[in-house]
Structure formats: C-alpha cells, structure tokens
Design an enzyme around this catalytic site. Sequence first.
Site, PDB file in Angstrom:
ATOM      1  N   SER A 103       0.834  -1.189   0.000  1.00  0.00           N
ATOM      2  CA  SER A 103       0.000   0.000   0.000  1.00  0.00           C
ATOM      3  C   SER A 103       0.879   1.253   0.000  1.00  0.00           C
ATOM      4  CB  SER A 103      -0.958  -0.032   1.197  1.00  0.00           C
ATOM      5  OG  SER A 103      -1.972   0.928   1.057  1.00  0.00           O
ATOM      6  N   GLU A 203      -1.933  -2.774  -8.081  1.00  0.00           N
ATOM      7  CA  GLU A 203      -3.134  -3.106  -7.312  1.00  0.00           C
ATOM      8  C   GLU A 203      -3.656  -1.821  -6.699  1.00  0.00           C
ATOM      9  OE1 GLU A 203      -3.540  -2.913  -3.773  1.00  0.00           O
ATOM     10  OE2 GLU A 203      -1.535  -2.089  -3.477  1.00  0.00           O
ATOM     11  N   HIS A 274      -4.991  -5.588  -1.451  1.00  0.00           N
ATOM     12  CA  HIS A 274      -5.626  -5.475  -0.139  1.00  0.00           C
ATOM     13  C   HIS A 274      -6.619  -6.620   0.029  1.00  0.00           C
ATOM     14  CE1 HIS A 274      -3.767  -1.564  -0.552  1.00  0.00           C
ATOM     15  NE2 HIS A 274      -4.026  -1.308   0.713  1.00  0.00           N
TER      16      HIS A 274
END
Length: 303
Positions: A103, A203, A274
């Site tokens: 992230s 992502e 995630h």
Amino acid sequence: MAHIYVFSPSSAVRDKAAFRRGVKRLQALGHEVEIDNAALDCHMRFAGDDATRIASVGRAAASGADIALISRGGYGLTRILPGLPYKAIAKAIDSGTQFVGLSDFTAFNQAVLAKTGLITWQGPALGEDFGPQTEPDDITLACFEDLVAEQGEGAGWQRPKAEATLQVRVTDAVLWGGNLSVLVSLLGTPYFPPIDKGVLFLEDVGEHPYRIERMLTQLLHAGVLARQKAVVLGQFTNFKLVPTHDKGFKLSTVVGWLRSQIKPPVVTGLPFGHVPTKVLLPVGAKVDLFTDERDALMVWGHI
C-alpha cells in the site's frame, strides 16, 4: 526463527488489538519480534510527526533484523521520502534485512529502487495480515515463511478463462510497482524508478474503475506503460459501481481499454493487493513471467 522489527512509517495504528494479535501470531510461529519505540505513536493521522517516522525507518535499518515489517499502510511515506536514510537502508539490505510492506509502502519500495537499485518486498503488513480475528491466510503465511527461510523463488496463479489464449513469455525483466495511486503520485519525482523493459505490477483499494483508468491513463501518456515488457494486474477491491450511471462500465472495461492502448501484454489475476491471500513480490529483482493456458508463473529464483 527470524528477528522481525515492526515499525510504522505511515498512518497511525488505530486497531491496537490487531497489532497485538499480529505480534503474538508472529511470536507463536517462533519469531523474535522487536517493536519500534514509536510504532504506536500518533500525530494527527500519522504514526508520529515526519521526523519521528524518518527516525523509525533509521532504527529499522540499524536493527540488524532479518525482516523489517510495517505495522500498516495508509498515508505518510511520500511526505518523508527526501529525509529517508538511503545509505543506512542500503547497508541494511546488503547485510540481509528484508524490508516488507504494501500500500503506502509502495513509495518506500520505489524510492529505494530509484536511489539504490536494491531489492525490497511488497508483502503483508502486521495488522492487516497477521492481526485479523480470523486466522491469517495459509498462502500468505507460507510465502512469508519462505521469505524468512530464504526459499521463495516465485509465484504462480490462475488467470480468468477469457485470458487463456493470451500467452506470455518474458525473461530477465525488473519487477516493480505496487499500489497504483501511490505509484502515480511519484511520477515526475526523483523517487519514480526509470524502469524500461520491466514487469510492472499494480493493485489498489477503494478506487472506482474510472479512477483506475484515469491513473493508468497518466502512466500511459507519460510513456511508462509502453516501455514495459508486461503489465500484471493484482486485486482491485472495495469499490462500488453505480449501475444507473456506469451503464456497464466496470473493471473489465478498463482492462480491455488498457489492452487496446499498449503492445505489452496485460496479465490479470495476480494474488496480491488489499486481500487476505497475497504473495510476496521482490521489487527490483529480475524476473521471468510465463503463461500456459490459464496458468501464470513469475519466477525470480533464489534471492
């Protein structure tokens, strides 16, 4: 048994129970867990002010740990990239410390790659992956243990049926990428690696497909996508379509559009993002990428 150093370079840890569960689970696996003294600090939305978080990265680099693992992602690393101790980070990596996160940690991965050319890892975070009330995902645990044992050599997954005819053969390409939103935020900065003929993986979470397309468009117009050997899409999750407005526009629409815009193959289904099931990916490593009907295999050998 590994020495794992837990630190917080991004958002403040709000779920202290998940943090404690994560520590206990790692200890139950036989690992020694050392917690940075500012890991649970809070300054506004951050895990301490900028100076505190920069110092925490320095302590992680100086810890001598086998794994330097983030507590969580969120936001905050792009603020402190100019102040990170890159020489100390490089020394730690050369001495065997593996920096792991995802992230917001994408900013760290890309900056270290741009500044040092060394390998860091996209993988789990303490709270999200080791701290849920349910047991951690078996594949995530197995991949993490492979990293600890220095045995991880690749990742395999199954692609959608519609992709079975798309055959890919890519060799000797630098693997890079991570969270799409964070990566795009680094464009035009010294922390965006100038990777040509690489394998770019992406992502994201909480981003509607039109926003995903808009960010991909930015990479497209900047010439980044066309210079790669392949683009690999992981999991894009936790967004909500609006049928009355989207009128059929969805994530698969974006994937189809992307394929129409670039020559490099676009491979989907990578188990990363995630989501509970995530492989570990060596950012900056040379990889080979192969597909056989629906099967995909990314290999980096022993690092």
